[in-house]
Design a protein around this motif. Structure first.
Motif, PDB file in Angstrom:
ATOM      1  N   LYS A   5      -5.962   7.725  18.084  1.00  0.00           N
ATOM      2  CA  LYS A   5      -5.004   7.966  16.999  1.00  0.00           C
ATOM      3  C   LYS A   5      -4.340   6.650  16.626  1.00  0.00           C
ATOM      4  O   LYS A   5      -4.175   5.758  17.466  1.00  0.00           O
ATOM      5  CB  LYS A   5      -3.953   8.998  17.416  1.00  0.00           C
ATOM      6  CG  LYS A   5      -4.515  10.410  17.607  1.00  0.00           C
ATOM      7  CD  LYS A   5      -3.418  11.412  17.930  1.00  0.00           C
ATOM      8  CE  LYS A   5      -3.998  12.787  18.253  1.00  0.00           C
ATOM      9  NZ  LYS A   5      -4.474  13.491  17.045  1.00  0.00           N
ATOM     10  N   VAL A   6      -3.975   6.525  15.355  1.00  0.00           N
ATOM     11  CA  VAL A   6      -3.372   5.298  14.829  1.00  0.00           C
ATOM     12  C   VAL A   6      -1.961   5.587  14.333  1.00  0.00           C
ATOM     13  O   VAL A   6      -1.729   6.587  13.647  1.00  0.00           O
ATOM     14  CB  VAL A   6      -4.217   4.722  13.677  1.00  0.00           C
ATOM     15  CG1 VAL A   6      -3.556   3.475  13.088  1.00  0.00           C
ATOM     16  CG2 VAL A   6      -5.628   4.398  14.147  1.00  0.00           C
ATOM     17  N   ILE A   7      -1.024   4.725  14.703  1.00  0.00           N
ATOM     18  CA  ILE A   7       0.356   4.814  14.210  1.00  0.00           C
ATOM     19  C   ILE A   7       0.626   3.618  13.301  1.00  0.00           C
ATOM     20  O   ILE A   7       0.392   2.466  13.687  1.00  0.00           O
ATOM     21  CB  ILE A   7       1.366   4.834  15.373  1.00  0.00           C
ATOM     22  CG1 ILE A   7       1.180   6.102  16.217  1.00  0.00           C
ATOM     23  CG2 ILE A   7       2.804   4.748  14.848  1.00  0.00           C
ATOM     24  CD1 ILE A   7       2.064   6.150  17.461  1.00  0.00           C
ATOM     25  N   ILE A   8       1.111   3.897  12.088  1.00  0.00           N
ATOM     26  CA  ILE A   8       1.406   2.851  11.107  1.00  0.00           C
ATOM     27  C   ILE A   8       2.852   2.973  10.646  1.00  0.00           C
ATOM     28  O   ILE A   8       3.193   3.863   9.863  1.00  0.00           O
ATOM     29  CB  ILE A   8       0.486   2.954   9.877  1.00  0.00           C
ATOM     30  CG1 ILE A   8      -0.989   3.057  10.274  1.00  0.00           C
ATOM     31  CG2 ILE A   8       0.724   1.771   8.934  1.00  0.00           C
ATOM     32  CD1 ILE A   8      -1.929   3.295   9.099  1.00  0.00           C
ATOM     33  N   PRO A   9       3.758   2.093  11.105  1.00  0.00           N
ATOM     34  CA  PRO A   9       5.126   2.072  10.567  1.00  0.00           C
ATOM     35  C   PRO A   9       5.074   1.504   9.146  1.00  0.00           C
ATOM     36  O   PRO A   9       4.349   0.541   8.896  1.00  0.00           O
ATOM     37  CB  PRO A   9       5.880   1.126  11.501  1.00  0.00           C
ATOM     38  CG  PRO A   9       4.937   0.840  12.632  1.00  0.00           C
ATOM     39  CD  PRO A   9       3.563   1.065  12.125  1.00  0.00           C
ATOM     40  N   ALA A  10       5.814   2.093   8.226  1.00  0.00           N
ATOM     41  CA  ALA A  10       5.722   1.622   6.834  1.00  0.00           C
ATOM     42  C   ALA A  10       7.055   1.740   6.111  1.00  0.00           C
ATOM     43  O   ALA A  10       7.681   2.800   6.119  1.00  0.00           O
ATOM     44  CB  ALA A  10       4.653   2.421   6.082  1.00  0.00           C
ATOM     45  N   VAL A  11       7.462   0.645   5.493  1.00  0.00           N
ATOM     46  CA  VAL A  11       8.652   0.615   4.634  1.00  0.00           C
ATOM     47  C   VAL A  11       8.252   0.001   3.301  1.00  0.00           C
ATOM     48  O   VAL A  11       7.871  -1.167   3.241  1.00  0.00           O
ATOM     49  CB  VAL A  11       9.799  -0.225   5.246  1.00  0.00           C
ATOM     50  CG1 VAL A  11      11.039  -0.150   4.350  1.00  0.00           C
ATOM     51  CG2 VAL A  11      10.127   0.234   6.642  1.00  0.00           C
ATOM     52  N   ASN A  12       8.300   0.787   2.256  1.00  0.00           N
ATOM     53  CA  ASN A  12       7.974   0.299   0.908  1.00  0.00           C
ATOM     54  C   ASN A  12       6.631  -0.430   0.865  1.00  0.00           C
ATOM     55  O   ASN A  12       6.518  -1.560   0.395  1.00  0.00           O
ATOM     56  CB  ASN A  12       9.099  -0.601   0.378  1.00  0.00           C
ATOM     57  CG  ASN A  12      10.370   0.185   0.113  1.00  0.00           C
ATOM     58  OD1 ASN A  12      10.343   1.388  -0.151  1.00  0.00           O
ATOM     59  ND2 ASN A  12      11.508  -0.498   0.186  1.00  0.00           N
ATOM     60  N   GLU A  13       5.608   0.251   1.371  1.00  0.00           N
ATOM     61  CA  GLU A  13       4.248  -0.285   1.358  1.00  0.00           C
ATOM     62  C   GLU A  13       3.366   0.532   0.415  1.00  0.00           C
ATOM     63  O   GLU A  13       2.171   0.736   0.664  1.00  0.00           O
ATOM     64  CB  GLU A  13       3.650  -0.273   2.775  1.00  0.00           C
ATOM     65  CG  GLU A  13       4.477  -0.944   3.842  1.00  0.00           C
ATOM     66  CD  GLU A  13       4.547  -2.461   3.721  1.00  0.00           C
ATOM     67  OE1 GLU A  13       4.064  -3.001   2.698  1.00  0.00           O
ATOM     68  OE2 GLU A  13       5.084  -3.104   4.625  1.00  0.00           O
ATOM     69  N   GLY A  14       3.958   0.995  -0.687  1.00  0.00           N
ATOM     70  CA  GLY A  14       3.225   1.844  -1.608  1.00  0.00           C
ATOM     71  C   GLY A  14       1.960   1.226  -2.174  1.00  0.00           C
ATOM     72  O   GLY A  14       0.979   1.921  -2.432  1.00  0.00           O
ATOM     73  N   ASP A  15       1.955  -0.090  -2.355  1.00  0.00           N
ATOM     74  CA  ASP A  15       0.790  -0.756  -2.943  1.00  0.00           C
ATOM     75  C   ASP A  15      -0.325  -1.009  -1.925  1.00  0.00           C
ATOM     76  O   ASP A  15      -1.458  -1.312  -2.307  1.00  0.00           O
ATOM     77  CB  ASP A  15       1.206  -2.094  -3.560  1.00  0.00           C
ATOM     78  CG  ASP A  15       2.099  -1.917  -4.784  1.00  0.00           C
ATOM     79  OD1 ASP A  15       2.039  -0.835  -5.397  1.00  0.00           O
ATOM     80  OD2 ASP A  15       2.857  -2.848  -5.099  1.00  0.00           O
ATOM     81  N   SER A  16       0.002  -0.903  -0.656  1.00  0.00           N
ATOM     82  CA  SER A  16      -0.978  -1.279   0.375  1.00  0.00           C
ATOM     83  C   SER A  16      -1.367  -0.146   1.312  1.00  0.00           C
ATOM     84  O   SER A  16      -2.476  -0.147   1.859  1.00  0.00           O
ATOM     85  CB  SER A  16      -0.426  -2.441   1.214  1.00  0.00           C
ATOM     86  OG  SER A  16       0.816  -2.086   1.805  1.00  0.00           O
ATOM     87  N   ILE A  17      -0.498   0.825   1.516  1.00  0.00           N
ATOM     88  CA  ILE A  17      -0.722   1.815   2.569  1.00  0.00           C
ATOM     89  C   ILE A  17      -2.012   2.612   2.372  1.00  0.00           C
ATOM     90  O   ILE A  17      -2.716   2.922   3.337  1.00  0.00           O
ATOM     91  CB  ILE A  17       0.504   2.760   2.710  1.00  0.00           C
ATOM     92  CG1 ILE A  17       0.416   3.551   4.021  1.00  0.00           C
ATOM     93  CG2 ILE A  17       0.648   3.690   1.523  1.00  0.00           C
ATOM     94  CD1 ILE A  17       0.507   2.713   5.266  1.00  0.00           C
ATOM     95  N   GLY A  18      -2.336   2.935   1.133  1.00  0.00           N
ATOM     96  CA  GLY A  18      -3.575   3.674   0.868  1.00  0.00           C
ATOM     97  C   GLY A  18      -4.803   2.901   1.290  1.00  0.00           C
ATOM     98  O   GLY A  18      -5.770   3.476   1.808  1.00  0.00           O
ATOM     99  N   LYS A  19      -4.788   1.580   1.077  1.00  0.00           N
ATOM    100  CA  LYS A  19      -5.915   0.733   1.476  1.00  0.00           C
ATOM    101  C   LYS A  19      -6.055   0.715   2.994  1.00  0.00           C
ATOM    102  O   LYS A  19      -7.170   0.811   3.528  1.00  0.00           O
ATOM    103  CB  LYS A  19      -5.709  -0.702   0.958  1.00  0.00           C
ATOM    104  CG  LYS A  19      -5.687  -0.843  -0.558  1.00  0.00           C
ATOM    105  CD  LYS A  19      -5.406  -2.290  -0.941  1.00  0.00           C
ATOM    106  CE  LYS A  19      -5.299  -2.485  -2.438  1.00  0.00           C
ATOM    107  NZ  LYS A  19      -6.584  -2.270  -3.117  1.00  0.00           N
ATOM    108  N   VAL A  20      -4.929   0.580   3.695  1.00  0.00           N
ATOM    109  CA  VAL A  20      -4.972   0.537   5.156  1.00  0.00           C
ATOM    110  C   VAL A  20      -5.545   1.841   5.707  1.00  0.00           C
ATOM    111  O   VAL A  20      -6.464   1.833   6.537  1.00  0.00           O
ATOM    112  CB  VAL A  20      -3.564   0.284   5.743  1.00  0.00           C
ATOM    113  CG1 VAL A  20      -3.622   0.307   7.274  1.00  0.00           C
ATOM    114  CG2 VAL A  20      -2.997  -1.044   5.255  1.00  0.00           C
TER     115      VAL A  20
END
Length: 229
Positions: A5-20
């Motif tokens: 399983k993968v955990i990704i902390p994200a703050v205002n990553e709207g432009d990148s999170i989908g790619k990750v």
């Protein structure tokens, strides 16, 4: 096949999170994005990409990671391996197989994706990031005979070993706390070289003077705290 399983902390990553999320390997059983108080479309874009999205409104890298760990701990079946990666697309998600390989093939407990200079895109790390990494890893070598060369956020650890670490840091000291506790508990560890590119958007830590100062204080604080134990 191991359950990863993968955990990704994200703050205002709207432009990148989908790619990750979309570029992580298909063998990952669940991708957990922890939306840490974003004011953009991070949540929506992570969901569209197929991630499980949790909300942690208390800002802090550690707060977000702990939220993801708590979510997994409450599941009826626990994974074999947890991978952490940032949501800014600075790492190459498809290299996850390289990061988990030492665990799967050599039974290593903990792996850091080390951002080697030769594999880094020019400008992908700020001078303060480079200096901070060098200072922190030098001090870990000095005090603990550690072999770490990086505090890279792309990392993998056996789930049971992660639980045994009893992680506490809520903000900037999360990565170094994990490495220090791995050393203290004499867990096996290694590094694998990974590529690194310019992130999408502005860093919440190294991109600001305040973030850089507080991160430096936290990291050095953890190191000196453990050196006195």
């Amino acid at each position: 096949m191991a359950d990863i399983k993968v955990i990704i902390p994200a703050v205002n990553e709207g432009d990148s999170i989908g790619k990750v999320v979309s570029e992580l390997p298909d063998f990952v059983s669940e991708i957990i994005v922890v939306n840490n108080g974003s004011t953009d479309d991070t949540l929506e874009n992570a969901q569209k990409a197929g991630a499980t999205v949790l909300t942690e409104n208390q800002r802090g890298y550690g707060f977000a990671c702990l939220k993801g760990i708590d979510y997994i701990a409450k599941q009826s079946k626990h994974p074999d391996i947890i991978v952490f990666i940032d949501g800014d697309y600075s790492d190459y998600p498809e290299e996850l197989d390289k990061v988990v390989a030492p665990i799967l093939e050599k039974d290593i407990d903990f792996v850091i994706g080390a951002r080697k200079k030769s594999l880094r895109e020019p400008g992908s790390m700020t001078p303060q990031q480079v200096f901070g990494n060098q200072l922190a890893t030098f001090l870990m070598r000095l005090f603990f005979r550690a072999k770490f060369t990086d505090l890279g956020p792309f990392r993998a650890i056996k789930y049971d070993k992660l639980r045994a670490l009893d992680m506490q840091d809520k903000t900037y000291g999360w990565t170094v706390e994990m490495q220090l506790k791995v050393l203290r508990k004499k867990m096996s560890y290694t590094e694998v070289p990974v590529r690194y590119k310019r992130r999408i958007g502005v860093s919440k830590v190294s991109g600001t003077i305040k973030g850089t100062i507080f991160a430096g204080i936290k990291i050095l604080g953890w190191i000196f705290k453990y050196s006195l134990k």
